[in-house]
Design an enzyme around this catalytic site. Structure first.
Site, PDB file in Angstrom:
ATOM      1  N   ARG A   1     -13.440  -8.829   0.989  1.00 24.98           N
ATOM      2  CA  ARG A   1     -12.033  -8.509   0.741  1.00 24.98           C
ATOM      3  C   ARG A   1     -11.188  -9.755   0.999  1.00 24.98           C
ATOM      4  O   ARG A   1     -10.279 -10.076   0.224  1.00 24.98           O
ATOM      5  CB  ARG A   1     -11.568  -7.357   1.660  1.00 24.98           C
ATOM      6  CG  ARG A   1     -12.174  -5.996   1.360  1.00 24.98           C
ATOM      7  CD  ARG A   1     -11.709  -5.481   0.008  1.00 24.98           C
ATOM      8  NE  ARG A   1     -10.265  -5.427  -0.079  1.00 24.98           N
ATOM      9  CZ  ARG A   1      -9.508  -4.421   0.370  1.00 24.98           C
ATOM     10  NH1 ARG A   1     -10.082  -3.355   0.888  1.00 24.98           N
ATOM     11  NH2 ARG A   1      -8.191  -4.455   0.254  1.00 24.98           N
TER      12      ARG A   1
ATOM     13  N   CYS B   1     -16.443   1.364  -0.308  1.00 19.81           N
ATOM     14  CA  CYS B   1     -15.262   0.557   0.033  1.00 19.81           C
ATOM     15  C   CYS B   1     -14.924   0.633   1.514  1.00 19.81           C
ATOM     16  O   CYS B   1     -14.268  -0.255   2.041  1.00 19.81           O
ATOM     17  CB  CYS B   1     -14.068   1.016  -0.798  1.00 19.81           C
ATOM     18  SG  CYS B   1     -13.686   2.766  -0.558  1.00 19.81           S
TER      19      CYS B   1
ATOM     20  N   HIS C   1      -6.875   0.387  -6.899  1.00 24.38           N
ATOM     21  CA  HIS C   1      -7.164  -0.430  -5.703  1.00 24.38           C
ATOM     22  C   HIS C   1      -7.800  -1.744  -6.183  1.00 24.38           C
ATOM     23  O   HIS C   1      -8.987  -1.990  -5.976  1.00 24.38           O
ATOM     24  CB  HIS C   1      -8.102   0.345  -4.767  1.00 24.38           C
ATOM     25  CG  HIS C   1      -8.131  -0.180  -3.362  1.00 24.38           C
ATOM     26  ND1 HIS C   1      -7.372  -1.252  -2.937  1.00 24.38           N
ATOM     27  CD2 HIS C   1      -8.837   0.228  -2.259  1.00 24.38           C
ATOM     28  CE1 HIS C   1      -7.613  -1.473  -1.656  1.00 24.38           C
ATOM     29  NE2 HIS C   1      -8.486  -0.598  -1.222  1.00 24.38           N
TER      30      HIS C   1
ATOM     31  N   ASP D   1     -17.377   6.823  -2.365  1.00 26.33           N
ATOM     32  CA  ASP D   1     -16.180   6.715  -1.532  1.00 26.33           C
ATOM     33  C   ASP D   1     -15.936   8.112  -0.950  1.00 26.33           C
ATOM     34  O   ASP D   1     -16.579   9.088  -1.373  1.00 26.33           O
ATOM     35  CB  ASP D   1     -15.000   6.258  -2.420  1.00 26.33           C
ATOM     36  CG  ASP D   1     -13.702   6.086  -1.647  1.00 26.33           C
ATOM     37  OD1 ASP D   1     -13.733   5.990  -0.407  1.00 26.33           O
ATOM     38  OD2 ASP D   1     -12.622   6.045  -2.291  1.00 26.33           O
TER      39      ASP D   1
ATOM     40  N   GLN E   1      -9.809  -4.199  -3.872  1.00 23.04           N
ATOM     41  CA  GLN E   1     -11.136  -3.688  -3.548  1.00 23.04           C
ATOM     42  C   GLN E   1     -12.122  -4.040  -4.672  1.00 23.04           C
ATOM     43  O   GLN E   1     -13.223  -4.528  -4.417  1.00 23.04           O
ATOM     44  CB  GLN E   1     -11.069  -2.156  -3.369  1.00 23.04           C
ATOM     45  CG  GLN E   1     -12.382  -1.546  -3.002  1.00 23.04           C
ATOM     46  CD  GLN E   1     -12.831  -1.949  -1.600  1.00 23.04           C
ATOM     47  OE1 GLN E   1     -12.089  -1.806  -0.656  1.00 23.04           O
ATOM     48  NE2 GLN E   1     -14.041  -2.455  -1.475  1.00 23.04           N
TER      49      GLN E   1
ATOM     50  N   ARG F   1       0.879  -1.182   0.000  1.00 18.79           N
ATOM     51  CA  ARG F   1       0.000   0.000   0.000  1.00 18.79           C
ATOM     52  C   ARG F   1       0.910   1.224   0.000  1.00 18.79           C
ATOM     53  O   ARG F   1       1.671   1.431   0.947  1.00 18.79           O
ATOM     54  CB  ARG F   1      -0.913  -0.009   1.227  1.00 18.79           C
ATOM     55  CG  ARG F   1      -1.656   1.302   1.400  1.00 18.79           C
ATOM     56  CD  ARG F   1      -2.803   1.220   2.382  1.00 18.79           C
ATOM     57  NE  ARG F   1      -3.919   0.498   1.806  1.00 18.79           N
ATOM     58  CZ  ARG F   1      -5.160   0.558   2.263  1.00 18.79           C
ATOM     59  NH1 ARG F   1      -5.451   1.318   3.302  1.00 18.79           N
ATOM     60  NH2 ARG F   1      -6.116  -0.137   1.684  1.00 18.79           N
TER      61      ARG F   1
HETATM   62  N1   CP Z   1     -11.304  -0.344   1.781  1.00 15.60           N
HETATM   63  C1   CP Z   1     -10.072  -0.352   2.292  1.00 15.60           C
HETATM   64  O1   CP Z   1      -9.070  -0.526   1.578  1.00 15.60           O
HETATM   65  O2   CP Z   1     -10.016  -0.193   3.645  1.00 15.60           O
HETATM   66  P1   CP Z   1      -8.718  -0.020   4.533  1.00 15.60           P
HETATM   67  O3   CP Z   1      -8.122   1.327   4.219  1.00 15.60           O
HETATM   68  O4   CP Z   1      -9.200  -0.112   5.953  1.00 15.60           O
HETATM   69  O5   CP Z   1      -7.754  -1.114   4.198  1.00 15.60           O
HETATM   70  N1  NVA Z   2      -9.994   6.539  -2.014  1.00 16.48           N
HETATM   71  C1  NVA Z   2      -9.647   6.108  -0.685  1.00 16.48           C
HETATM   72  C2  NVA Z   2      -9.874   4.645  -0.525  1.00 16.48           C
HETATM   73  C3  NVA Z   2      -9.621   4.110   0.861  1.00 16.48           C
HETATM   74  C4  NVA Z   2      -9.833   2.628   0.946  1.00 16.48           C
HETATM   75  C5  NVA Z   2      -8.198   6.463  -0.409  1.00 16.48           C
HETATM   76  O1  NVA Z   2      -7.351   6.279  -1.294  1.00 16.48           O
HETATM   77  O2  NVA Z   2      -7.923   6.934   0.682  1.00 16.48           O
END
Ligand code: CP
Ligand code: NVA
Length: 323
Positions: free
Chosen positions: A295, A267, A133, A228, A136, A106
């Site tokens: 997930r 998400c 992502h 989102d 997701q 990440r």
């Molecule tokens: N949806 C998602 O990726 O959640 P987190 O940021 O908690 O991993």
């Molecule tokens: N768009 C959001 C998604 C979090 C799961 C971000 O990147 O923070």
């Protein structure tokens, strides 16, 4: 097949099978099926997960899923490793490949996960970058398939920011031939290259892909409404951005324009009161926690697919999934 999962269209060829696999495997596992419970393609393998941003769902679902597949999860916070301090992404990838069966990452810039993958001898799965992502989107489409069984004549609408989650969702829907509309305030549109990739899949599969500026127009008669946060991780210095999203909140007024049996997806984490109201989040038609659970199952399918494709395919065969 692709060596790594950077964006969801890396698995375009096998996407539907990956999702069916996850749905069937989840059923078997929950029924206590011995074959599913003793399916351990990650046995004796450690899987490392690097986090440069916080996470609840991704981190916990990967840790539990890796364990259930017989592997050993190692969560590596960027603050605790040399990456970003004195060691390059490339050298980190070369070193980690000597210990691990797979890496999840990440990160901020999408080029970082691409660089890690380019230097890794083991599969790299993008656990969220600023642009994509994919894990997701796999869980999202798994949830849609579970909920509706048949994806024919289905439509999904996105209302909100043109961000990472939207990018993989639009690709994933187009890859399955699901109609897709999106309403985005001017100036926050999704990346053109992703839209083009999604349009190509939609053309190939005969589905619709349409952009609107008016959320009401976008959600008219659709089955699924998805949103989102308006301000993503890494955009902390852009907090005023939220002012440009007036009229883009998913509330009961907006969903009244959708199909009577609408579903709401997010998400998570959600900023209740900003992009979505409590009434919609807590409505019986909200399937956000099914998404969160999925997930794990979707990632178990993806991990097996990338780390031991033979074992994944044998299990697919056993579950009656035609590849
Ligand atoms: N949806 C998602 O990726 O959640 P987190 O940021 O908690 O991993
Ligand atoms: N768009 C959001 C998604 C979090 C799961 C971000 O990147 O923070």
């Amino acid at each position: 097949m692709a060596e790594h999962l950077l964006a969801i269209d890396d698995v375009a060829e096998d996407f539907e099978s990956i999702l069916k696999w996850a749905i069937e495997f989840k059923k078997m596992w929950k029924a206590g099926d011995e074959i599913a419970m003793s399916f351990t393609p990650l046995a004796d393998l450690a899987v490392g997960s690097i986090y440069e941003k916080p996470s609840t769902r991704t981190r916990v679902s990967f840790e539990v899923g890796i364990n259930r597949l017989g592997g050993y999860p190692l969560t590596l916070s960027k603050n605790d490793i040399q990456l970003g301090k004195s060691e390059s992404i490339g050298d980190t990838a070369s070193v980690l490949s000597r210990y691990l069966g797979a890496i999840t990452y990440r990160c901020f810039g999408h080029e970082d996960v691409a660089e890690l993958a380019a230097n890794s001898d083991v599969p790299v799965l993008n656990a969220l970058s600023y642009k994509h992502h994919p894990c997701q989107a796999a869980a999202d489409l798994m949830t849609i398939m579970e909920h509706y069984q048949d994806t024919e004549n289905l439509s999904v609408s996105w209302v909100g920011d043109g961000n990472n989650v939207l990018h993989d969702l639009m690709l994933a829907c187009a890859m399955l031939g699901i109609d897709f509309t999106y309403a985005i305030p001017k100036g926050y549109e999704p990346h053109e290259d992703v839209v083009q990739r999604a349009k190509d899949f939609a053309d190939e599969n005969g589905s619709r892909m349409e952009e609107f500026n008016d959320p009401v127009e976008a959600v008219k008669g659709v089955n699924v409404i998805y949103t989102d946060v308006f301000v993503s991780m890494g955009e902390e210095d852009m907090k005023d951005k939220i002012n440009d999203f007036e009229g883009f909140q998913v509330n009961m007024d907006l969903v009244s324009n959708a199909d009577n049996n609408w579903s709401f997806m997010h998400c998570l984490p959600a900023h209740r009161g900003d992009e979505v109201t409590n009434e919609v989040m807590d409505h019986k038609n909200s399937i956000v926690f099914d998404q969160a659970e999925n997930r794990m199952w979707a990632q178990m399918s993806l991990l097996s697919y990338f780390v031991d494709n033979g074992a994944w395919a044998a299990m697919a065969d056993l579950m009656g999934i035609y590849l």
